[in-house]
Design a protein around this motif. Structure first.
Motif, PDB file in Angstrom:
ATOM      1  N   GLY A 107       0.777  -1.576  -0.090  1.00  0.00           N
ATOM      2  CA  GLY A 107       0.131  -0.001   0.122  1.00  0.00           C
ATOM      3  C   GLY A 107       0.716   0.950  -0.076  1.00  0.00           C
ATOM      4  O   GLY A 107       0.664   2.423  -0.658  1.00  0.00           O
ATOM      5  N   ILE A 108       1.765   1.051   1.203  1.00  0.00           N
ATOM      6  CA  ILE A 108       2.694   2.433   1.233  1.00  0.00           C
ATOM      7  C   ILE A 108       3.666   2.528  -0.466  1.00  0.00           C
ATOM      8  O   ILE A 108       3.228   3.940  -1.269  1.00  0.00           O
ATOM      9  N   PHE A 109       3.833   1.734  -1.239  1.00  0.00           N
ATOM     10  CA  PHE A 109       4.293   1.702  -2.731  1.00  0.00           C
ATOM     11  C   PHE A 109       3.543   2.079  -4.000  1.00  0.00           C
ATOM     12  O   PHE A 109       3.939   3.373  -4.124  1.00  0.00           O
ATOM     13  N   VAL A 110       1.824   1.627  -3.737  1.00  0.00           N
ATOM     14  CA  VAL A 110       1.325   2.154  -4.318  1.00  0.00           C
ATOM     15  C   VAL A 110       1.050   3.715  -4.335  1.00  0.00           C
ATOM     16  O   VAL A 110       0.733   4.251  -5.027  1.00  0.00           O
ATOM     17  N   VAL A 111       0.578   4.127  -3.122  1.00  0.00           N
ATOM     18  CA  VAL A 111       1.043   5.407  -2.619  1.00  0.00           C
ATOM     19  C   VAL A 111       1.913   6.840  -3.128  1.00  0.00           C
ATOM     20  O   VAL A 111       1.585   7.585  -3.399  1.00  0.00           O
ATOM     21  N   ALA A 112       3.013   6.190  -3.129  1.00  0.00           N
ATOM     22  CA  ALA A 112       4.517   6.562  -3.564  1.00  0.00           C
ATOM     23  C   ALA A 112       4.096   7.198  -4.930  1.00  0.00           C
ATOM     24  O   ALA A 112       4.712   8.273  -5.406  1.00  0.00           O
ATOM     25  N   GLU A 113       4.169   5.473  -5.373  1.00  0.00           N
ATOM     26  CA  GLU A 113       4.658   4.772  -7.079  1.00  0.00           C
ATOM     27  C   GLU A 113       4.111   6.346  -7.555  1.00  0.00           C
ATOM     28  O   GLU A 113       4.169   6.769  -8.657  1.00  0.00           O
ATOM     29  N   SER A 114       2.395   6.226  -7.433  1.00  0.00           N
ATOM     30  CA  SER A 114       1.133   7.029  -7.807  1.00  0.00           C
ATOM     31  C   SER A 114       1.289   8.642  -7.612  1.00  0.00           C
ATOM     32  O   SER A 114       1.217   9.146  -9.028  1.00  0.00           O
ATOM     33  N   TRP A 115       1.665   8.533  -6.489  1.00  0.00           N
ATOM     34  CA  TRP A 115       2.099  10.119  -6.310  1.00  0.00           C
ATOM     35  C   TRP A 115       2.922  11.060  -7.642  1.00  0.00           C
ATOM     36  O   TRP A 115       3.565  11.660  -7.660  1.00  0.00           O
ATOM     37  N   LEU A 116       4.538   9.986  -7.186  1.00  0.00           N
ATOM     38  CA  LEU A 116       5.556  10.492  -7.686  1.00  0.00           C
ATOM     39  C   LEU A 116       4.922  10.312  -9.630  1.00  0.00           C
ATOM     40  O   LEU A 116       5.215  11.447 -10.794  1.00  0.00           O
ATOM     41  N   VAL A 136      15.446   9.036  -9.732  1.00  0.00           N
ATOM     42  CA  VAL A 136      16.130   9.045  -8.912  1.00  0.00           C
ATOM     43  C   VAL A 136      15.497   8.255  -7.570  1.00  0.00           C
ATOM     44  O   VAL A 136      15.601   8.302  -6.739  1.00  0.00           O
ATOM     45  N   TYR A 137      13.840   7.583  -7.976  1.00  0.00           N
ATOM     46  CA  TYR A 137      13.116   6.969  -7.387  1.00  0.00           C
ATOM     47  C   TYR A 137      14.429   5.988  -7.068  1.00  0.00           C
ATOM     48  O   TYR A 137      14.063   5.373  -5.980  1.00  0.00           O
ATOM     49  N   MET A 138      14.894   5.451  -7.984  1.00  0.00           N
ATOM     50  CA  MET A 138      15.952   4.086  -7.777  1.00  0.00           C
ATOM     51  C   MET A 138      16.264   4.316  -6.956  1.00  0.00           C
ATOM     52  O   MET A 138      17.077   3.305  -5.703  1.00  0.00           O
ATOM     53  N   PHE A 139      17.693   4.992  -6.917  1.00  0.00           N
ATOM     54  CA  PHE A 139      18.678   5.977  -6.410  1.00  0.00           C
ATOM     55  C   PHE A 139      18.295   5.544  -4.775  1.00  0.00           C
ATOM     56  O   PHE A 139      18.759   5.324  -3.863  1.00  0.00           O
ATOM     57  N   THR A 140      17.219   7.027  -4.483  1.00  0.00           N
ATOM     58  CA  THR A 140      16.206   6.496  -3.205  1.00  0.00           C
ATOM     59  C   THR A 140      16.064   5.097  -2.688  1.00  0.00           C
ATOM     60  O   THR A 140      16.508   4.685  -1.173  1.00  0.00           O
ATOM     61  N   SER A 141      15.278   4.847  -3.275  1.00  0.00           N
ATOM     62  CA  SER A 141      15.129   3.043  -2.471  1.00  0.00           C
ATOM     63  C   SER A 141      16.638   2.170  -2.237  1.00  0.00           C
ATOM     64  O   SER A 141      16.295   1.810  -1.244  1.00  0.00           O
ATOM     65  N   PHE A 142      17.843   2.227  -3.650  1.00  0.00           N
ATOM     66  CA  PHE A 142      18.348   1.584  -3.437  1.00  0.00           C
ATOM     67  C   PHE A 142      19.197   2.076  -1.671  1.00  0.00           C
ATOM     68  O   PHE A 142      19.638   1.113  -0.837  1.00  0.00           O
ATOM     69  N   ALA A 143      19.491   3.116  -2.524  1.00  0.00           N
ATOM     70  CA  ALA A 143      20.644   3.976  -1.077  1.00  0.00           C
ATOM     71  C   ALA A 143      19.719   3.373   0.187  1.00  0.00           C
ATOM     72  O   ALA A 143      20.373   3.238   1.240  1.00  0.00           O
ATOM     73  N   GLY A 144      18.543   3.244   0.576  1.00  0.00           N
ATOM     74  CA  GLY A 144      18.258   3.294   2.124  1.00  0.00           C
ATOM     75  C   GLY A 144      18.241   1.742   2.344  1.00  0.00           C
ATOM     76  O   GLY A 144      17.873   1.102   3.357  1.00  0.00           O
ATOM     77  N   MET A 145      17.457   0.772   1.540  1.00  0.00           N
ATOM     78  CA  MET A 145      17.741  -0.429   1.585  1.00  0.00           C
ATOM     79  C   MET A 145      19.522  -0.968   1.753  1.00  0.00           C
ATOM     80  O   MET A 145      20.367  -1.490   3.186  1.00  0.00           O
ATOM     81  N   GLY A 146      20.604  -0.228   1.251  1.00  0.00           N
ATOM     82  CA  GLY A 146      21.641  -0.730   1.657  1.00  0.00           C
ATOM     83  C   GLY A 146      22.160   0.692   2.842  1.00  0.00           C
ATOM     84  O   GLY A 146      23.101  -0.597   3.718  1.00  0.00           O
ATOM     85  N   ALA A 147      21.926   1.353   3.356  1.00  0.00           N
ATOM     86  CA  ALA A 147      22.171   1.954   4.584  1.00  0.00           C
ATOM     87  C   ALA A 147      21.837   0.995   5.692  1.00  0.00           C
ATOM     88  O   ALA A 147      22.171   1.001   6.645  1.00  0.00           O
ATOM     89  N   GLY A 148      20.413   0.655   5.554  1.00  0.00           N
ATOM     90  CA  GLY A 148      19.903  -0.353   6.297  1.00  0.00           C
ATOM     91  C   GLY A 148      20.205  -1.148   6.979  1.00  0.00           C
ATOM     92  O   GLY A 148      19.516  -1.790   8.451  1.00  0.00           O
ATOM     93  N   GLN A 149      21.063  -1.689   6.411  1.00  0.00           N
ATOM     94  CA  GLN A 149      22.004  -3.299   6.252  1.00  0.00           C
ATOM     95  C   GLN A 149      23.048  -2.990   7.719  1.00  0.00           C
ATOM     96  O   GLN A 149      22.591  -3.166   8.038  1.00  0.00           O
TER      97      GLN A 149
END
Length: 430
Positions: free
Chosen positions: A119-128, A143-156
């Motif tokens: 649901g969160i992705f549906v909201v974010a991506e439809s807004w984008l 930019v969205y892809m970079f933000t997603s990958f950076a967030g997931m990588g930093a989360g590790q």
């Protein structure tokens, strides 16, 4: 400013999507942390690898259900309230993991969390997607892809802040998810179609599986295979590292290196697929990923191991977007948006199988079984791709659409946006 119902021009884009991207970055920090955290905590609690696979697969089952159901929820209550509700439930769910450590309960919580993240992705991506235009859609997706990958990588890397056996990291995930709502709630820009009722055109339609498979058998099979691999990597990667004898720090670095490889190598792989027959690219990348997976089992925790893991991440996790691009090559521009829902369903079913296959492989063979299983999946895809080359002639290069990178975890809306960008470039005479 753009009038209501119109897409903003480039001067409005930063104001409209910056809070959204900040929220997505915080969300992916929490998502990256919680996936590995739960695998490590489950192993520490004595869950068998097969059971861990079931628990982790529950997230992808929930994500699949959410990908179907969340669109109607967002259409009914709106983007901001939908985002806030999904994020709040996901925040509570991760805290409950830290309080009640039991496999069946965890499976139920992971299922609920999967629904919420869809649901969160549906909201974010439809807004984008609604905030973009034909001229900047591809750039915004990047930019969205970079933000997603950076967030997931930093989360590790956040795994190193505390022991997985304490509740501290569960609290941190909850805080990150909760804070992800704040930038959107304070955003002055209106959400897509503010003040309107009825169906939201920024949300995806549906096409039949039969039509998409008939148009591109390899694209559908490749998407399904990518789902298996993504589910195995993100669901059981940290468990594999722990089984192999890595410390928590080593496990977090292992996952971070794979994600970094995926983020940094997608562009050159995409450029290659734009210049030669995309089936050849899929075959070469699948064979390379299979070989790298086997090689990972042969090297200890040294320099070569990390280099191979980086390359494996780049090759293996690029198959999702390669398969979408190849599918689009055989669809009419008017069909591409409707196909996005089908591709998410196919990816979702594969993602459910990934942790199950990986968990059983580790349970019955040991840690080496993890990458042997992944290598087998890649070899099967490469064999199917070679077979398809004998069934249909290659497209002319001028008829191939552009490769647009996407995160591994995404909803049909992001795929729809990529397909719109693809269709736009075809319409412009590409």
């Amino acid at each position: 400013m753009a009038a209501e119902g119109e897409r903003p021009d480039d001067t409005d884009i930063g104001v409209s999507v910056a809070p959204l991207l900040i929220g997505v970055g915080l969300l992916m920090l929490g998502n990256g942390l919680q996936g590995s955290l739960l695998g490590l905590r489950a192993a520490a609690e004595g869950f068998s690898n097969a059971v861990i696979g079931i628990v982790m697969a529950s997230f992808f089952a929930g994500f699949l259900v959410g990908a179907i159901w969340a669109v109607s929820v967002v259409q009914r209550v709106g983007h901001i309230r939908g985002f806030a509700a999904f994020a709040s439930i996901a925040s509570v769910s991760i805290l409950a993991h830290g309080v009640f450590v039991e496999p069946i309960f965890w499976s139920a919580l992971r299922f609920v969390t999967g629904i919420c993240f869809a649901g969160i992705f549906v909201v974010a991506e439809s807004w984008l997607n609604s905030s973009s235009s034909n001229q900047n859609r591809g750039q915004l997706l990047s930019v969205y892809m970079f933000t997603s990958f950076a967030g997931m990588g930093a989360g590790q890397l956040l795994l190193n802040l505390s022991s997985p056996e304490s509740i501290n990291l569960f609290i941190l995930v909850s805080v990150l998810i909760s804070f992800s709502v704040v930038p959107m709630l304070l955003n002055a820009a209106p959400p897509p179609n503010a003040g309107q009722t009825g169906e939201d055109p920024s949300l995806p339609g549906v096409k039949t599986v039969k039509r998409v498979f008939t148009a591109s058998p390899l694209g559908v099979v490749g998407t399904f295979t990518a789902g298996i691999i993504n589910g195995a990597v993100f669901g059981m990667g940290a468990v594999y590292a722990l089984e192999r004898g890595f410390s928590v720090t080593g496990a977090s670095l292992f996952m971070g290196v794979i994600i970094a490889g995926s983020a940094l190598l997608q562009w050159p792989i995409g450029k290659l697929s734009d210049t030669i027959d995309r089936r050849v690219t899929i075959t070469l990348i699948s064979v390379a990923a299979a070989g790298l997976a086997v090689m990972i089992n042969l090297f200890g925790e040294g320099g070569w191991f990390w280099s191979i893991a980086f390359l494996f991440g780049g090759a293996s996790l690029s198959l999702h977007t390669l398969s979408i691009a190849y599918t689009n090559d055989y669809l009419e521009p008017t069909e591409m948006v409707g196909a996005s829902g089908v591709l998410v369903l196919v990816l979702g079913f594969g993602s459910i199988l990934g942790p199950l296959v990986a968990g059983l492989a580790i349970e019955n063979i040991g840690p080496t079984g993890y990458f042997f299983a992944i290598a087998g999946v890649h070899i099967a895809l490469s064999g199917f791709a070679v077979w398809r080359m004998f069934q249909r002639a290659a497209l002319d290069q001028d008829d191939q659409g552009p490769y647009i990178s996407l995160p591994s975890a995404t909803s049909s809306v992001a795929i729809e946006a990529a397909e719109e960008a693809h269709a736009d470039q075809l319409s412009d005479g590409r």
